[in-house]
Design a protein around this motif. Structure first.
Motif, short mmCIF file in Angstrom:
data_model
loop_
_atom_site.label_atom_id
_atom_site.label_comp_id
_atom_site.label_asym_id
_atom_site.label_seq_id
_atom_site.Cartn_x
_atom_site.Cartn_y
_atom_site.Cartn_z
N GLU A 46 -74.24 41.90 57.02
CA GLU A 46 -74.34 42.13 58.46
C GLU A 46 -74.04 43.59 58.82
OE1 GLU A 46 -75.46 39.83 60.34
OE2 GLU A 46 -75.29 40.86 62.26
N THR A 50 -76.42 46.22 60.83
CA THR A 50 -75.93 46.90 62.04
C THR A 50 -76.10 48.41 61.95
OG1 THR A 50 -74.31 45.13 62.34
CG2 THR A 50 -73.95 47.16 63.57
N GLU A 263 -77.29 38.52 62.81
CA GLU A 263 -78.72 38.71 62.59
C GLU A 263 -79.15 38.17 61.22
OE1 GLU A 263 -80.73 39.74 64.91
OE2 GLU A 263 -79.00 39.93 66.25
N LYS A 266 -79.58 34.44 61.40
CA LYS A 266 -80.85 34.03 62.01
C LYS A 266 -81.99 34.08 61.00
CE LYS A 266 -79.51 35.72 66.60
NZ LYS A 266 -79.76 36.72 67.65
#
Length: 299
Positions: A46, A50, A263, A266
């Motif tokens: 993650e 980012t 994210e 997902k």
């Protein structure tokens, strides 16, 4: 035709082939790259997403998103099996009923086909709305928290019946008439002659119906509170909602949230959900274009 004309014709054909291959290759890449980004994003940490965004190849490999998604495997497996059962059962039953309705509506000797066709078409323009439908399902049919509340609503679609009816019109009436002369009944004709000849149309509508069942989460939201009846899409919807709530609480309390999958989760959920259904398309591909084209063109 002269030798010069033949050579020119070959050159033109090769140029046309090259342009076609280049064009198709660009379209294929445009379709393939987003899927590669989804796979790559699901395997990226993650913090890397980012800071660096999505990349074709992960900068920092991480299985955290899949570990988070499969944290409770029993619930995930249960939802998977339920969704598969709904998809298989709903597609077979819905396809059979839709085909029967379409076959009857295209028969010239069916006296009331105009009235029934108007009734089916009318429901595509006007309906009772969400609230009366919910009251009917819950108060009168008592389907809340039942398997039937997930199976019955997507079972029939008037648009699919209209496409199948149009497709069945392409089958010559002489086949039905000759079968009747040989003593076959209507149901026998439908099962042994019409259905085998309607494979392209059935494959197309079957794929649409299966996708509807596989992607359905709205009926679970309306009618299901029992966790054992969560469909796969609704389970993932709940997981994303819960994760967003956790992230907000952690942000308010000043806790570090960058390593919590967001994210990447997902992307991982997209892979887990689309994996099985994407393998269905190659089996119906050869029928898909033919069925859709014939059903759409012949009015």
């Amino acid at each position: 035709m002269s030798t010069t004309s033949v050579k020119k014709s070959h050159i033109d054909q090769r140029m046309l082939d090259v342009i076609g291959y280049v064009f198709i290759s660009l379209i294929s890449l445009a379709c393939l790259i987003p899927f590669i980004l989804i796979i790559s994003g699901s395997l990226t940490s993650e913090s890397s997403i980012t800071s660096d965004g999505f990349r074709i190849w992960p900068k920092e490999f991480s299985w955290d998103a899949y570990a988070f998604a499969l944290k409770h495997p029993q619930q995930f497996i249960s939802s998977y099996l339920l969704t598969i059962a709904l998809t298989v059962t709903g597609t077979i039953v819905g396809l059979f009923i839709s085909a029967m309705a379409a076959y009857v509506l295209q028969r010239q000797d069916f006296e009331w086909r105009g009235g029934f066709s108007f009734f089916f078409y009318f429901t595509t323009l006007f309906n009772g709305g969400l609230v009366p439908w919910y009251i009917l399902m819950v108060n009168y049919l008592h389907m809340k928290n039942t398997f039937w509340s997930l199976l019955l609503p997507p079972l029939l679609n008037v648009f699919y019946i209209i496409i199948l009816r149009t497709f069945l019109r392409s089958i010559p009436d002489a086949i039905t008439e000759s079968a009747k002369i040989d003593g076959a009944g209507d149901f026998t004709i439908f099962i042994r002659l019409i259905l085998p000849l309607a494979k392209p149309g059935l494959a197309t509508i079957g794929l649409f119906t299966a996708l509807n069942y596989w992607n359905d989460w709205f009926n679970s939201l309306l009618f299901v509170q029992n966790e054992k009846l969560y469909t796969l899409q609704y389970l993932l919807y709940k997981m994303l909602g819960n994760l967003e709530g956790i992230r907000k609480v952690m942000a308010i309390t000043g806790m570090q949230v960058t390593e919590l999958p967001g994210e990447s989760l997902k992307m991982a959920l997209a892979i887990l959900v689309t994996g099985p259904i994407i393998f269905l398309y190659p089996f119906v591909q050869r029928y898909f274009v033919q069925g859709l084209t014939v059903g759409a063109v012949k009015g």
